[in-house]
Design an enzyme around this catalytic site. Structure first.
Site, PDB file in Angstrom:
ATOM      1  N   LYS A 103      52.123 -14.696 -41.296  1.00 38.83           N
ATOM      2  CA  LYS A 103      53.153 -14.940 -42.296  1.00 38.83           C
ATOM      3  C   LYS A 103      54.442 -16.073 -41.774  1.00 38.83           C
ATOM      4  O   LYS A 103      54.771 -16.685 -42.304  1.00 38.83           O
ATOM      5  CB  LYS A 103      53.776 -13.567 -43.230  1.00 38.83           C
ATOM      6  N   CYS A 113      49.644  -3.782 -46.445  1.00 41.71           N
ATOM      7  CA  CYS A 113      48.427  -4.002 -46.747  1.00 41.71           C
ATOM      8  C   CYS A 113      47.761  -2.648 -46.968  1.00 41.71           C
ATOM      9  O   CYS A 113      46.511  -2.317 -46.629  1.00 41.71           O
ATOM     10  CB  CYS A 113      47.608  -4.693 -45.487  1.00 41.71           C
ATOM     11  N   ALA A 168      59.287  -8.063 -39.346  1.00 46.33           N
ATOM     12  CA  ALA A 168      58.019  -7.562 -38.812  1.00 46.33           C
ATOM     13  C   ALA A 168      56.859  -8.400 -38.611  1.00 46.33           C
ATOM     14  O   ALA A 168      55.955  -8.491 -39.180  1.00 46.33           O
ATOM     15  CB  ALA A 168      57.509  -6.324 -39.386  1.00 46.33           C
ATOM     16  N   ALA A 169      57.059  -9.232 -37.683  1.00 46.97           N
ATOM     17  CA  ALA A 169      56.375 -10.592 -37.738  1.00 46.97           C
ATOM     18  C   ALA A 169      55.106 -10.634 -37.017  1.00 46.97           C
ATOM     19  O   ALA A 169      54.272 -11.753 -37.322  1.00 46.97           O
ATOM     20  CB  ALA A 169      57.181 -11.620 -37.544  1.00 46.97           C
ATOM     21  N   ALA A 170      54.593  -9.834 -35.968  1.00 47.51           N
ATOM     22  CA  ALA A 170      53.497 -10.115 -35.170  1.00 47.51           C
ATOM     23  C   ALA A 170      52.150  -9.616 -35.890  1.00 47.51           C
ATOM     24  O   ALA A 170      52.403  -8.709 -36.514  1.00 47.51           O
ATOM     25  CB  ALA A 170      53.809  -9.201 -34.033  1.00 47.51           C
ATOM     26  N   GLY A 227      51.743 -13.004 -36.469  1.00 49.17           N
ATOM     27  CA  GLY A 227      52.645 -14.126 -36.768  1.00 49.17           C
ATOM     28  C   GLY A 227      51.897 -14.800 -38.192  1.00 49.17           C
ATOM     29  O   GLY A 227      52.373 -16.108 -38.295  1.00 49.17           O
TER      30      GLY A 227
HETATM   31  N1  SAM Z   1      53.654 -10.026 -40.668  1.00 49.30           N
HETATM   32  C1  SAM Z   1      52.499  -9.900 -39.684  1.00 49.30           C
HETATM   33  C2  SAM Z   1      51.454 -11.133 -39.797  1.00 49.30           C
HETATM   34  O1  SAM Z   1      51.510 -11.603 -41.054  1.00 49.30           O
HETATM   35  O2  SAM Z   1      50.857 -11.573 -38.829  1.00 49.30           O
HETATM   36  C3  SAM Z   1      51.893  -8.642 -39.650  1.00 49.30           C
HETATM   37  C4  SAM Z   1      52.723  -7.402 -39.444  1.00 49.30           C
HETATM   38  S1  SAM Z   1      52.109  -5.957 -39.326  1.00 49.30           S
HETATM   39  C5  SAM Z   1      51.755  -5.765 -40.839  1.00 49.30           C
HETATM   40  C6  SAM Z   1      53.588  -4.924 -38.865  1.00 49.30           C
HETATM   41  C7  SAM Z   1      54.282  -5.358 -37.861  1.00 49.30           C
HETATM   42  O3  SAM Z   1      55.367  -4.254 -37.628  1.00 49.30           O
HETATM   43  C8  SAM Z   1      53.550  -4.771 -36.491  1.00 49.30           C
HETATM   44  O4  SAM Z   1      53.366  -5.879 -35.661  1.00 49.30           O
HETATM   45  C9  SAM Z   1      54.344  -3.678 -35.708  1.00 49.30           C
HETATM   46  O5  SAM Z   1      54.544  -4.169 -34.503  1.00 49.30           O
HETATM   47  C10 SAM Z   1      55.733  -3.859 -36.413  1.00 49.30           C
HETATM   48  N2  SAM Z   1      56.547  -2.804 -36.548  1.00 49.30           N
HETATM   49  C11 SAM Z   1      56.393  -1.606 -36.239  1.00 49.30           C
HETATM   50  N3  SAM Z   1      57.322  -0.960 -36.494  1.00 49.30           N
HETATM   51  C12 SAM Z   1      58.409  -1.585 -36.664  1.00 49.30           C
HETATM   52  C13 SAM Z   1      59.845  -1.697 -36.637  1.00 49.30           C
HETATM   53  N4  SAM Z   1      60.285  -0.467 -36.824  1.00 49.30           N
HETATM   54  N5  SAM Z   1      60.644  -2.835 -36.964  1.00 49.30           N
HETATM   55  C14 SAM Z   1      60.030  -3.896 -36.937  1.00 49.30           C
HETATM   56  N6  SAM Z   1      58.689  -4.369 -36.499  1.00 49.30           N
HETATM   57  C15 SAM Z   1      57.840  -2.910 -36.480  1.00 49.30           C
END
Ligand code: SAM
Length: 484
Positions: free
Chosen positions: A124, A254, A118-120, A122
């Protein structure tokens, strides 16, 4: 970051819950932290520059976040690092200090296959990409040259299309080359790839309580917390389909809510006896997981204090929860090994146009057998193949550019992975030079020299492309990034 200076008033119901959880004394310190403004942080891009070299040129006042992340800093003055050309050149990533803990504790080493599920946007993923490259360069370096010989592959996924593209852009600015960006459901990745990753990061979508200070407002209710916990369970349940036996899994949020933290981890461990929590405490400023906040059998409750909680009243960052787990190794690893995804090599015409561009404009050599073509675009493939399986790809390796009728048009992503030593022609300026501000706002520049593609750079680091014709450089900085 919130726009006003007035501290945000957390929802009353949330505060009452926190008072019950923390007890009067700790709650008073916790509540007091919400009167303080949030701290800004940045993480130096050690794919491109060493930490001492960055500090020697940084026009900001910086304090280290802690020994657990040597590249991480708190910005202690009023400067705005997001507006500086070094940011456009990807010399650092803006990230609040606590958010640096998850990838730092998971860590990653050169040669590994790492998945950020769940990287966006970005934060991490860029940190993992830097860890995967090993030590920082001794002199300002070309991310492309470093990556050419490196094994290892980072797969960065986000389920949302818009966010997956933002993720690809941020990884490109970082100069991350050995990367696959995907946009898929975790369950689908699990069945497509199998348990082949050495490390998996799940930075789960959550109720966001830990980020209250950085927000204008927070919609909060117990029902939202419960819905987040359900979604987190679903995502975490996929980890065994992707992580190899003996590999490491990191789950983070978070939020403060135990239902989304200790409880989600406890339920996962109860289902999966082949996973164990590892002690991730690396600093006196970190707090421990709280077994008393979860319902779990004794053998699992006994592990929960190995998780880490970052609190705004103990550390100069926001609220985070981090649980590092290891999957038991097994004697024979039945995991599928990598198979080359079906990639199309460039056609003779595409190759010809690429060569014409590369011979005239680049000094760095890119091996032909690492090129692949997709939808009229050419990419540099990572040395390590991704696991076999059909996934929805956003980016596979480094986007080099587009093949257009009769010519090759280089990508912005390519410029961001280069230094002036890689380009046949460049215009290199210090950050405060008026030509840089003009370039970043989209203006053309008068600049004599031979016709052709010119790498625009700040202190040697690629910022974007220009094309010189008859003593004038036409601006090719992407429209959506231009400064107004
Ligand atoms: N790791 C990111 C960073 O450090 O920039 C922040 C991630 S944010 C806390 C959680 C992310 O999970 C969001 O970008 C969201 O779009 C994504 N998300 C939501 N549901 C998801 C799913 N079922 N599978 C994968 N990603 C998901």
């Amino acid at each position: 970051m919130k726009k006003s200076d007035k501290p945000v008033e957390p929802p009353a119901e949330f505060l009452a819950r926190m008072r019950d959880l923390l007890g009067t004394e700790e709650y008073a310190a916790f509540r007091q932290a919400f009167e303080q403004p949030p701290r800004a942080g940045l993480r130096v891009n050690t794919l491109k520059i060493s930490i001492p070299d960055f500090i020697s040129i940084a026009p900001f006042s910086l304090a280290p976040v802690g020994r657990w992340e040597p590249a991480g800093f708190i910005v202690t003055d009023e400067s705005r690092p997001g507006r500086h050309p070094y940011h456009d050149a990807g010399l650092y990533y803006l990230q609040e200090p606590s958010a640096m803990a998850a990838a730092a504790l998971l860590s990653a080493t050169p040669g590994e296959r790492v998945l950020d599920l769940a990287a966006a946007p970005g934060g991490k993923a860029t940190q993992l990409a830097a860890l995967m490259a090993g030590s920082a360069p001794t002199a300002p370096a070309s991310a492309l040259r470093r990556a050419l010989d490196e094994e290892g592959l980072l797969v960065a996924n986000d389920v949302h299309a818009g966010r997956a593209h933002l993720l690809a852009d941020n990884l490109a600015r970082w100069g991350a080359v050995n990367v696959l960006v995907t946009q898929d459901e975790p369950q689908h990745l699990g069945s497509a790839f199998g348990p082949v990753f050495d490390r998996v990061l799940i930075d789960a979508p959550c109720s966001g309580e830990g980020m209250i200070r950085r927000r204008e407002s927070l919609e909060w209710s117990e029902a939202i917390v419960a819905a987040c916990a359900r979604r987190q369970r679903g995502i975490l349940a996929v980890a065994p389909d992707l992580l190899r036996p003996g590999g490491r899994l990191l789950y983070s949020t978070c939020t403060f809510a135990p239902e989304e933290n200790e409880q989600v981890v406890a339920d996962f461990l109860a289902e999966r006896p082949d996973f164990q929590l590892m002690d991730a405490l690396r600093s006196d400023e970190f707090g421990r997981g709280r077994p008393e906040w979860a319902v779990a059998p004794p053998d699992i409750a006994g592990q929960l204090s190995r998780a880490v909680r970052l609190w705004p009243h103990r550390f100069a960052g926001e609220g985070h929860f981090v649980a590092l787990m290891e999957r038991q190794p097994i004697e024979s690893n039945a995991a599928e090994d990598a198979g080359r995804a079906r990639l199309r090599p460039p056609s003779a015409e595409e190759m010809g146009l690429w060569r014409e561009f590369a011979d005239a404009s680049l000094v760095v050599g890119i091996p032909d057998d690492r090129l692949h073509a997709h939808n009229g675009r050419l990419y540099l493939r990572p040395k390590t193949d991704p696991p076999a399986g059909r996934v929805r790809l956003v980016r596979y390796g480094l986007l080099l550019g587009e093949v257009r009728p009769g010519r090759f048009h280089p990508a912005h992503d390519l410029a961001l992975a280069l230094t002036v030593a890689d380009a046949a022609q460049s215009v290199d300026r210090p950050p405060a030079h008026p030509q840089l501000a003009a370039y970043l706002s989209g203006a053309g520049l008068p600049e004599t020299g031979p016709d052709g593609w010119v790498l625009m750079a700040v202190d040697g680091f690629g910022l974007g492309w220009g094309k010189r014709v008859g003593g004038r450089i036409k601006n090719h900085y992407p429209h959506y990034l231009r400064r107004r």
